[in-house]
Scaffold this motif. Structure first.
Motif, mmCIF file in Angstrom:
data_model
loop_
_atom_site.group_PDB
_atom_site.id
_atom_site.type_symbol
_atom_site.label_atom_id
_atom_site.label_comp_id
_atom_site.label_asym_id
_atom_site.label_seq_id
_atom_site.Cartn_x
_atom_site.Cartn_y
_atom_site.Cartn_z
ATOM 1 N N ARG A 1 40.364 31.621 31.165
ATOM 2 C CA ARG A 1 40.835 32.811 32.162
ATOM 3 C C ARG A 1 42.317 33.123 32.454
ATOM 4 N NH1 ARG A 1 36.909 33.526 36.230
ATOM 5 N NH2 ARG A 1 38.497 34.085 37.830
ATOM 6 N N TRP B 1 43.075 36.847 34.860
ATOM 7 C CA TRP B 1 41.617 36.406 35.703
ATOM 8 C C TRP B 1 41.958 35.050 36.352
ATOM 9 C CZ3 TRP B 1 37.451 38.771 37.056
ATOM 10 C CH2 TRP B 1 37.037 39.868 36.513
ATOM 11 N N ARG C 1 42.733 35.767 39.943
ATOM 12 C CA ARG C 1 41.855 36.261 40.746
ATOM 13 C C ARG C 1 40.905 35.416 41.465
ATOM 14 N NH1 ARG C 1 40.323 41.950 38.954
ATOM 15 N NH2 ARG C 1 41.933 42.570 37.388
ATOM 16 N N SER D 1 37.434 34.157 42.762
ATOM 17 C CA SER D 1 35.755 34.536 42.296
ATOM 18 C C SER D 1 35.093 35.269 43.103
ATOM 19 C CB SER D 1 35.172 33.206 41.959
ATOM 20 O OG SER D 1 36.035 32.391 40.750
#
Length: 63
Positions: free
Chosen positions: A48, A58, A61, A63
């Motif tokens: 990620r 990611w 970010r 989830s």
């Protein structure tokens, strides 16, 4: 026959990958002909922290 390169974020199980390659192989043979042994699939798991969309990693970010 084809060689498929699949890049996806890490976290899928071996069972999920097994099902994915079985189905890609089945559909390839069904549509293109040939034998399952002629279909190559390379899966690259990407961390990620090494994948970004829209200027955000990611990893950052939720989830």
């Amino acid at each position: 026959m084809p060689t498929y390169h699949i890049e996806m974020m890490e976290g899928r199980t071996v069972e999920q990958k097994k099902k994915l390659v079985e189905e890609i192989t089945r559909v390839s043979v069904e549509i293109l002909g040939g034998s399952p042994e002629s279909v190559d699939i390379l899966i690259t798991d990407v961390k990620r922290e090494n994948w970004a969309t829209g200027g955000k990693l990611w990893l950052e970010r939720t989830s």
